[in-house]
Enzyme design. Structure first.
Site, PDB file in Angstrom:
ATOM      1  N   ILE A 256      40.601  38.619  20.444  1.00  0.00           N
ATOM      2  CA  ILE A 256      41.237  37.490  21.112  1.00  0.00           C
ATOM      3  C   ILE A 256      40.857  36.271  20.280  1.00  0.00           C
ATOM      4  O   ILE A 256      39.703  36.107  19.892  1.00  0.00           O
ATOM      5  CB  ILE A 256      40.784  37.364  22.590  1.00  0.00           C
ATOM      6  CG1 ILE A 256      41.388  36.117  23.273  1.00  0.00           C
ATOM      7  CG2 ILE A 256      39.274  37.334  22.746  1.00  0.00           C
ATOM      8  CD1 ILE A 256      41.145  36.073  24.802  1.00  0.00           C
ATOM      9  N   SER A 257      41.838  35.432  19.971  1.00  0.00           N
ATOM     10  CA  SER A 257      41.593  34.309  19.055  1.00  0.00           C
ATOM     11  C   SER A 257      40.647  33.289  19.672  1.00  0.00           C
ATOM     12  O   SER A 257      40.477  33.216  20.889  1.00  0.00           O
ATOM     13  CB  SER A 257      42.907  33.605  18.721  1.00  0.00           C
ATOM     14  OG  SER A 257      43.860  34.536  18.284  1.00  0.00           O
TER      15      SER A 257
END
Ligand code: SAH
Length: 213
Positions: A60-61
């Site tokens: 997940i960024s």
């Protein structure tokens, strides 16, 4: 859709200290609980400004990168958006607050299934998630006002450029996965494509074909 006030403060403080000032982007990120998109061991770190592992070996960024990419898209409420790389679904959820309709695709059906469940739980009914190789875009839904690619390609994929409306914007990390990549903004005008280099970033690679999970 509110989440723990201290956690929210912590994340918003981190974003502001990284120079994120765009009010509409901050408001959207205030509404979406990143904790809903991270299960298991790392869930207590959901409100830190850091990328975290998610299933299928993906990530997940980092929230400040989500903010930067969202800002670079310069969304308007009527926009139809394609995201390539659903991952956890967090970025799509943030986009859903700022545009009319979000299509998001991932090559792993497991990630798409999990993300759909979170969208439903949060009542985000303007997002449609598909399992597909996003390098080919989504011809049935094209053209798009905005396209966001959240995995690094060596070059902006041709089919995605072709599915961008005139006046449209695409944001895509470009470069090989083991070197420095650059976040690029492509603007399509009547006279062709115009490129801006936004900053150095690090993303997982855009991979051809569907994943095994
Ligand atoms: N936007 C995500 C983070 C994405 S990580 C979030 O908010 O959590 C990058 C994702 O791109 C991974 O889930 C990976 O499976 C996906 N991906 C890589 N190549 C792809 C391709 N060709 N088509 C669709 N998805 C792809």
């Amino acid at each position: 859709m509110t989440f723990d006030a201290d956690a929210k403060m912590q994340l918003l403080f981190a974003l502001r200290s990284k120079g994120v000032t765009n009010k509409t982007v901050l408001e959207a990120m205030e509404k979406i609980d990143r904790g809903a998109f991270i299960q298991g061991y790392f869930s207590d770190r959901a409100y830190e400004d850091t990328p975290l592992p998610i299933p299928c070996g993906q990530t997940i960024s980092q929230p400040s990168v989500v903010a930067l990419m969202t800002e670079a898209l310069d969304l308007s409420p009527r926009d139809k958006v394609l995201e390539v790389g659903t991952g956890s679904g967090y970025q799509a959820a943030v986009l859903s607050q700022l545009a009319r309709r979000i299509y998001t695709v991932d090559r792993f059906s497991r990630l798409v299934r999990d993300a759909r469940a979170v969208f439903e739980r949060l009542g985000l009914s303007n997002i449609t998630a598909f399992t597909a190789d996003g390098s080919f875009g989504l011809p049935d839904q094209a053209p798009f006002d905005r396209i966001l690619v959240t995995a690094a390609a060596e070059d902006p994929p041709g089919p995605l450029l072709a599915q961008l409306k005139i006046g449209g914007i695409m944001v895509v990390p470009v470069g090989q996965s083991d070197t420095v990549q650059h976040l690029i903004r492509v603007t399509r005008r009547e006279d062709g494509f115009h490129y801006d280099d936004l900053r150095a970033v690090r993303f997982v690679p855009l991979v051809e074909g569907l994943g095994k999970d």
